[in-house]
Design a protein around this motif. Structure first.
Motif, mmCIF file in Angstrom:
data_model
loop_
_atom_site.group_PDB
_atom_site.id
_atom_site.type_symbol
_atom_site.label_atom_id
_atom_site.label_comp_id
_atom_site.label_asym_id
_atom_site.label_seq_id
_atom_site.Cartn_x
_atom_site.Cartn_y
_atom_site.Cartn_z
ATOM 1 N N THR A 118 1.034 -1.209 -0.017
ATOM 2 C CA THR A 118 -0.042 -0.076 -0.099
ATOM 3 C C THR A 118 0.586 1.052 0.114
ATOM 4 O O THR A 118 0.635 2.167 -0.625
ATOM 5 N N VAL A 119 2.051 1.357 1.041
ATOM 6 C CA VAL A 119 2.878 2.548 0.880
ATOM 7 C C VAL A 119 3.490 2.579 -0.509
ATOM 8 O O VAL A 119 3.765 3.676 -0.853
ATOM 9 N N TRP A 146 0.347 19.087 4.854
ATOM 10 C CA TRP A 146 -0.148 19.360 6.225
ATOM 11 C C TRP A 146 0.959 20.104 6.618
ATOM 12 O O TRP A 146 0.691 20.706 7.683
ATOM 13 N N ALA A 193 0.203 14.596 0.744
ATOM 14 C CA ALA A 193 -0.297 14.857 1.817
ATOM 15 C C ALA A 193 0.358 15.682 2.924
ATOM 16 O O ALA A 193 0.173 16.338 3.742
ATOM 17 N N VAL A 194 1.535 14.961 3.321
ATOM 18 C CA VAL A 194 2.489 15.182 4.175
ATOM 19 C C VAL A 194 3.033 16.626 4.030
ATOM 20 O O VAL A 194 2.833 17.548 5.161
ATOM 21 N N PHE A 253 0.917 4.072 -3.322
ATOM 22 C CA PHE A 253 0.583 5.415 -2.930
ATOM 23 C C PHE A 253 1.564 6.230 -2.295
ATOM 24 O O PHE A 253 1.072 7.413 -1.501
ATOM 25 N N TRP A 254 2.679 6.272 -2.333
ATOM 26 C CA TRP A 254 3.509 6.927 -1.808
ATOM 27 C C TRP A 254 3.856 8.304 -2.302
ATOM 28 O O TRP A 254 3.654 9.529 -1.651
ATOM 29 N N ILE A 301 1.162 10.048 -3.424
ATOM 30 C CA ILE A 301 -0.036 10.655 -2.771
ATOM 31 C C ILE A 301 0.239 10.937 -1.196
ATOM 32 O O ILE A 301 0.019 12.114 -0.672
ATOM 33 N N LEU A 302 0.858 9.984 -0.430
ATOM 34 C CA LEU A 302 1.312 10.198 0.966
ATOM 35 C C LEU A 302 2.207 11.343 1.096
ATOM 36 O O LEU A 302 1.991 12.137 2.073
ATOM 37 N N LEU A 303 3.212 11.675 0.196
ATOM 38 C CA LEU A 303 4.121 12.506 0.250
ATOM 39 C C LEU A 303 3.559 13.771 0.067
ATOM 40 O O LEU A 303 4.037 14.765 0.705
#
Length: 118
Positions: A86-87, A101, A97-98, A90-91, A93-95
């Motif tokens: 999963t990571v 944020w 998002a961080v 989707f890394w 997208i997660l990057l």
């Protein structure tokens, strides 16, 4: 009750119950433990049977822990592999998002410090 008083009472109760149930089982089953062709007195027979039971319980505990430990390990490996996939997918997208944020988080602690000196 203090720890040592409880420990002594537990040891005495265990010895008493082992003796009572041991003698009861020896009498009920008409069991005679023989060593070197001689019948062993009941107290020694209870000790030998208690030792055999302890060995069997330790062996069973080892088997149970190895089976459940293996199942838990397999479950953790499956969960970890799904999490890593999963990571891995989707890394980006997660990057993003961080990063978003970090730029848009509430800076109330910084504003409090600057207002005090102004």
């Amino acid at each position: 009750m203090s720890f040592f008083k409880s420990l002594i009472l537990a040891i005495i109760a265990t010895i008493f119950l082992t003796y009572v149930f041991g003698v009861g089982m020896l009498e009920l089953m008409d069991l005679h433990v023989m060593m070197d062709g001689e019948a062993v007195e009941p107290l020694k027979a209870i000790g030998v049977s208690a030792l055999v039971v302890v060995v069997l319980v330790v062996a069973a505990l080892g088997i149970v822990l190895s089976v459940f430990g293996g199942m838990i390990f397999i479950g953790l490996v499956i969960f970890g592999s799904i999490a890593m996939v999963t990571v891995g997918i989707f890394w980006p997208i997660l990057l993003m998002a961080v990063v978003i944020w970090l730029f848009t988080r509430n800076n109330s602690s910084r504003n409090k410090n600057t207002k005090q000196y102004a």
